[in-house]
Write a protein that holds these residues in place. Structure first.
Motif, short mmCIF file in Angstrom:
data_model
loop_
_atom_site.label_atom_id
_atom_site.label_comp_id
_atom_site.label_asym_id
_atom_site.label_seq_id
_atom_site.Cartn_x
_atom_site.Cartn_y
_atom_site.Cartn_z
N UNK A 322 71.36 40.93 38.05
CA UNK A 322 70.93 40.39 36.76
C UNK A 322 69.44 40.63 36.62
N UNK A 323 68.88 40.42 35.43
CA UNK A 323 67.46 40.64 35.21
C UNK A 323 66.64 39.46 35.72
N UNK A 324 65.34 39.66 35.99
CA UNK A 324 64.49 38.54 36.41
C UNK A 324 64.49 37.39 35.41
N UNK A 325 64.46 37.71 34.11
CA UNK A 325 64.45 36.66 33.10
C UNK A 325 65.74 35.85 33.13
N UNK A 326 66.87 36.54 33.25
CA UNK A 326 68.15 35.84 33.31
C UNK A 326 68.26 35.00 34.58
N UNK A 327 67.76 35.54 35.67
CA UNK A 327 67.80 34.79 36.94
C UNK A 327 66.96 33.52 36.82
#
Length: 334
Positions: A322-327
């Motif tokens: 997943x992306x850093x923002x989603x994480x």
């Protein structure tokens, strides 16, 4: 640090056959295609999942976990495999897997749990349910039953197989091999055994050999309790240098008082490469920094050695799925 034995990677590539460039895939993992099939050599789990996904993009991988899992044999697991054979019954053998799994994987935990119909043998593998992880879980479930059938004096047929992810396009090959219903979207990855199967004697159960092997395994487990000093020191040096970009092996080795060649050799003795250690350090550092609200995503990218946030996002998605923002949204900083 998430590592798995290279034995699975080599078997997956071999099972995929001529439909893939097996030598190239193994080299991507830092493995010599002509080298020995040594289960003690480890590869990063995320790169192993990448390998499975590359194979699935080139050939039909529906039955790949069944074919590879079914090919596993106790002798390929060294002392642990012998300890499984020497256990009194299947319950004893699986209990040893639960206890000593860390000797061949750092990404999967196992559990035996009572169930109204018998005993559930669960595997716990954290991370996003990417295709590579799903294929790996299916392989592990098949391999468990293959080993059980090898060691048990009686037939081993689970009452049921439960798989957390959605079913592949065709599930017949799974049910045919297990000989029981396979429930996908079941919320867990597990095998359900009846009490009689768990208590059936093993072919080679031997209490004296068991005591010797368990003592040996306990010693190996104790050796894993702490990260080797060299590896810990290298991780620290890599982490401190990342803000200047990805470090060079020779620079880290020099800071540790070693030549590049000696450093490479000593890392190999611990089943890892400098590239894999750097990748794991960047990943672990990124996860820690994302848990600190004082760092923006751009700062996390810089501190983990990326000159552009887009490159960091691509790498993080490869590591975690997943992306850093989603994480960060899913794991709010405290």
């Amino acid at each position: 640090m998430g590592y798995v034995t290279s034995l699975f990677a080599r078997k997956m590539v071999a099972a995929a056959g001529a439909g893939v460039d097996g030598d190239a895939l193994l080299r991507q993992l830092g493995l010599d295609p002509a080298g020995p099939w040594d289960p003690r050599t480890m590869v990063p789990a995320t790169r192993y999942y990448d390998l499975l996904e590359q194979i699935a993009a080139q050939v039909d991988a529906t039955d790949l976990p069944v074919r590879v899992g079914a090919s596993m044999r106790c002798d390929e697991y060294g002392a642990l495999g012998l300890a499984l054979k020497a256990a009194r019954d299947l319950n004893g053998a699986l209990s040893r897997v639960v206890r000593y799994a860390r000797l061949w994987t750092g990404v999967v935990g196992y559990e035996l749990r009572p169930d109204p119909r018998g005993v559930l043998y669960l595997l716990h593998r954290p991370g996003a349910r990417r295709l590579g992880l799903r294929l790996s879980n299916e392989t592990t479930l098949v391999a468990t039953v293959a080993l059980a059938r090898e060691i048990s004096a009686g037939p081993v047929v689970p009452l049921e197989v439960r798989v957390a992810h959605a079913a592949p396009s065709a599930r017949g090959v799974h049910e045919d091999w297990f000989g029981c219903p396979v429930r996908f979207d079941a919320g867990m990855d597990a095998l359900l055994f009846d009490p009689e199967t768990m208590a059936a004697p093993n072919r080679l159960g031997d209490e004296g050999i068991s005591r010797y092997l368990v003592s040996h395994l306990e010693s190996e487990l104790s050796a894993l309790a702490e990260e080797p000093p060299l590896v810990a020191a290298a991780r620290e040096a890599i982490a401190q240098s990342l803000s200047g970009g990805p470090p060079r092996m020779e620079e880290i080795a020099r800071g540790l008082g070693l030549s590049g060649r000696s450093f490479h050799r000593r890392l190999s003795e611990h089943g890892m490469s400098f590239q894999a250690l750097t990748e794991a350090t960047r990943r672990d550092l990124a996860l820690g920094l994302l848990g600190d609200a004082t760092h923006s995503l751009a700062e996390v990218a810089f501190l983990t050695g990326f000159s552009e946030q887009s490159a960091f996002t691509r790498a993080f998605k490869r590591w975690v799925g997943t992306t850093p923002a989603s994480y960060r949204r899913a794991h709010p900083p405290r």
